[in-house]
Design an enzyme around this catalytic site. Structure first.
Site, mmCIF file in Angstrom:
data_model
loop_
_atom_site.group_PDB
_atom_site.id
_atom_site.type_symbol
_atom_site.label_atom_id
_atom_site.label_comp_id
_atom_site.label_asym_id
_atom_site.label_seq_id
_atom_site.Cartn_x
_atom_site.Cartn_y
_atom_site.Cartn_z
ATOM 1 N N LYS A 120 -66.802 -34.371 -21.321
ATOM 2 C CA LYS A 120 -65.892 -34.028 -22.416
ATOM 3 C C LYS A 120 -66.732 -33.623 -23.616
ATOM 4 C CE LYS A 120 -62.802 -36.194 -25.873
ATOM 5 N NZ LYS A 120 -62.036 -37.382 -26.278
ATOM 6 N N LYS B 258 -55.430 -37.925 -36.944
ATOM 7 C CA LYS B 258 -56.053 -39.235 -37.137
ATOM 8 C C LYS B 258 -56.047 -39.604 -38.613
ATOM 9 C CE LYS B 258 -59.431 -38.941 -33.337
ATOM 10 N NZ LYS B 258 -58.978 -40.120 -32.591
ATOM 11 N N ASP C 192 -67.508 -36.558 -30.611
ATOM 12 C CA ASP C 192 -66.573 -36.551 -29.482
ATOM 13 C C ASP C 192 -67.000 -35.583 -28.376
ATOM 14 O OD1 ASP C 192 -64.368 -37.901 -28.471
ATOM 15 O OD2 ASP C 192 -62.929 -36.404 -29.155
ATOM 16 N N ASP D 271 -53.578 -36.395 -29.814
ATOM 17 C CA ASP D 271 -54.880 -37.042 -29.973
ATOM 18 C C ASP D 271 -55.419 -37.573 -28.640
ATOM 19 O OD1 ASP D 271 -57.123 -37.904 -31.276
ATOM 20 O OD2 ASP D 271 -56.190 -39.659 -32.220
ATOM 21 N N GLU E 207 -56.412 -35.959 -26.219
ATOM 22 C CA GLU E 207 -56.792 -34.618 -25.755
ATOM 23 C C GLU E 207 -57.897 -34.624 -24.720
ATOM 24 O OE1 GLU E 207 -58.184 -36.047 -28.249
ATOM 25 O OE2 GLU E 207 -60.288 -35.541 -27.899
ATOM 26 N N ARG F 199 -58.367 -36.381 -22.030
ATOM 27 C CA ARG F 199 -57.896 -36.391 -20.637
ATOM 28 C C ARG F 199 -57.339 -35.036 -20.236
ATOM 29 N NH1 ARG F 199 -54.092 -41.405 -21.977
ATOM 30 N NH2 ARG F 199 -55.753 -41.625 -23.522
#
Ligand code: BES
Ligand code: MN
Ligand code: ZN
Length: 479
Positions: free
Chosen positions: A247, A259, A270, A329, A331, A333
């Protein structure tokens, strides 16, 4: 930092600083001319307890004595910590340029590797955006590892792996405006010994990757589907015994389900899973491991805009599964579901994905263990062992039919969020499981471990978690 191995005794090397470790109950085995090191121990100025430090100057060199504690407890991880601690002390003197580690007698290769990793990782600094480097940056340019036996193979391997862990950290630490999906893809293209393909928005949509595309539709930045292949086996089969998936959300604002502001800047991290996959592919190729590996990294920003995916939207993933996006949020997955399916369609026979997927894993495991979820006990065990060997430790969480029921959708096949917030890390994994079929799959949730983990050799910022585990995994499978 240049790294080399030698069988020359430390005083005869070009080092200005020598690091000597002492175990509990043991004395200095190779002392300076007038016995000054042993005297430091005898007077109590130097101690044998783990991580204690003493410094002296003898025979024209600086000597750092570091306590190694119990010999029985001294493993690769303690070696990393001891080495990072000793080199931090050595680096306090700006005249320290070349350090020699005197390897303790009767330690195994894992410990020798740990000494190298602790040194190279511990001296890493990220000051690319500072107009003046920090004072504690230290100028250690070279590490010489001195042992009675030839340890050059171990030292070279550890140095190479450490170099790629530090590359991963650079990718992680670089702020999101300087680490867009396009720039990340460009970094992957720089790797040697691999084949890299980069596809953009049109191709992602064209491949039917409706879940990945949904996340990417809110940002003006071009997303990147990065595919990296490495052929090291020498055989001509199409399949890949190992598939890596990462990811790489280069910034996760949460999208429309935005957020809160506090610590949102941390969401530049991230992309840590994708960074680990890219760096590991570089290391696997540099080490010329005899195995074929395919890697898929999904890179995009997750931002709110007039084009963003909205709560309630239903999208269709590449496999045909329909997904209700009830929280924009969640996202990671969405990106991973299409990337996992893609890796398997490219011929990956077993896959492992790395993702900063859930805040819930931070609550469960803190910064010590990464979460592991798998549909295959043998594969899970192999991953756990690789983690233990490499020092990227993982803790397995279960799958269960009842968790699977929680992700049932109201309008689509599945929902990307569970309203009750029960077992957040597991239900995220249950979601991913829907996209791997019968392929052995392991999922690492690194949200708690990817940055600011507090380890002596990588305390702050991105720490390259997963790179060492993935290289060890490829090494194990290649045997
Ligand atoms: N990237 C975050 C997970 C995360 C949070 C990583 C904090 C590191 C620190 C992920 O995309 C996310 O937002 N997950 C949500 C999922 C939820 C909406 C079901 C979460 O964990 O809160
Ligand atoms: Mn998110
Ligand atoms: Zn995220």
């Amino acid at each position: 930092m240049r790294v080399s191995a030698t069988t020359t005794d430390p005083p005869q090397t070009a080092a200005d600083t020598v690091v000597v470790g002492v175990f509990e109950g043991k004395d200095v085995s190779h002392d300076v001319s007038d016995g000054a090191l042993q005297r430091l121990l005898d007077t109590g100025e130097a101690k044998r307890s783990f991580k204690s430090l003493a410094v002296t100057h003898e025979d024209g060199k600086r000597w750092v004595l570091v306590g190694l504690g119990d010999r029985d407890r001294f493993d690769a991880e303690r070696a990393r910590v001891a080495s990072a601690t000793a080199l931090a002390r050595a680096a306090e003197a700006s005249s320290t340029k070349t350090v020699c580690w005197e390897v303790p007698h009767h330690v195994d290769a894992a410990v020798v590797g740990g000494l190298v990793e602790g040194a190279v990782l511990g001296r890493y600094r990220f000051d690319q955006f500072k107009s003046k480097a920090d004072d504690d940056a230290g100028g250690i340019e070279e590490l010489i590892v001195s042992a009675h036996d030839d340890v050059s193979e171990t030292v070279d391997r550890a140095a190479t792996i450490s170099r790629f862990v530090n590359l991963c950290r650079d990718l992680q630490n670089t702020p999101a405006n300087h680490m867009t999906p396009t720039i990340l893809a460009e970094q992957a293209r720089q790797l040697e010994g691999v084949v890299v393909s980069v596809e953009g928005r049109d191709e992602i949509v064209g491949r039917g990757m409706g879940a990945f595309a949904a996340v990417a539709q809110g940002t003006e930045e071009e997303p990147a589907l990065i595919t990296i292949t490495y052929r090291g086996s020498g055989s001509s089969g199409d399949a890949f015994p190992l598939g890596l998936v990462g990811k790489a959300v280069t910034f996760d604002s949460g999208g429309i389900s935005i957020k809160p502001g506090a610590k949102m800047q941390e969401m530049k991290f991230d992309m840590s899973g994708g960074a680990a996959v890219i760096a590991a592919m570089g290391a696997i190729a540099a080490l010329e491991l005899p195995i074929d590996v395919v890697a898929v990294v999904g890179a995009t920003e997750n931002l709110p805009s007039g084009r963003s995916v909205k709560p309630g939207d239903v999208v269709t993933a590449m496999t045909g599964t329909t997904i209700e996006v009830n929280n924009t949020d969640a996202e990671g997955r969405l990106v991973l579901s299409d990337c996992l399916a893609h890796a398997i369609s490219l011929g990956a026979e077993r896959v492992i994905d790395l993702a900063t997927l859930t805040g819930a894993i931070i609550i469960a495991l803190g910064s010590t263990y990464s979460g592991l979820v798998s549909n295959d006990d043998d594969w899970a065990q192999t991953v756990e062992e690789a983690g233990r060997t490499a020092g990227d430790i993982v803790w397995r969480l279960p799958l269960h039919e009842e968790y699977d029921e929680l992700i049932t959708g109201r309008y689509g096949d599945i929902s990307n969020v569970v309203e009750s917030r029960k077992a957040g890390s597991i239900t995220a994994a249950q979601f991913l499981k829907r996209f791997v079929g019968d392929t052995p799959w392991a999922h690492l949730d690194i949200a708690g471990t990817a940055w600011d983990s507090g380890r002596a050799y990588a305390a702050k910022g991105g720490n390259g978690v997963g790179v060492r585990l993935l290289v060890e995994l490829a090494t194990k499978l290649a045997r």
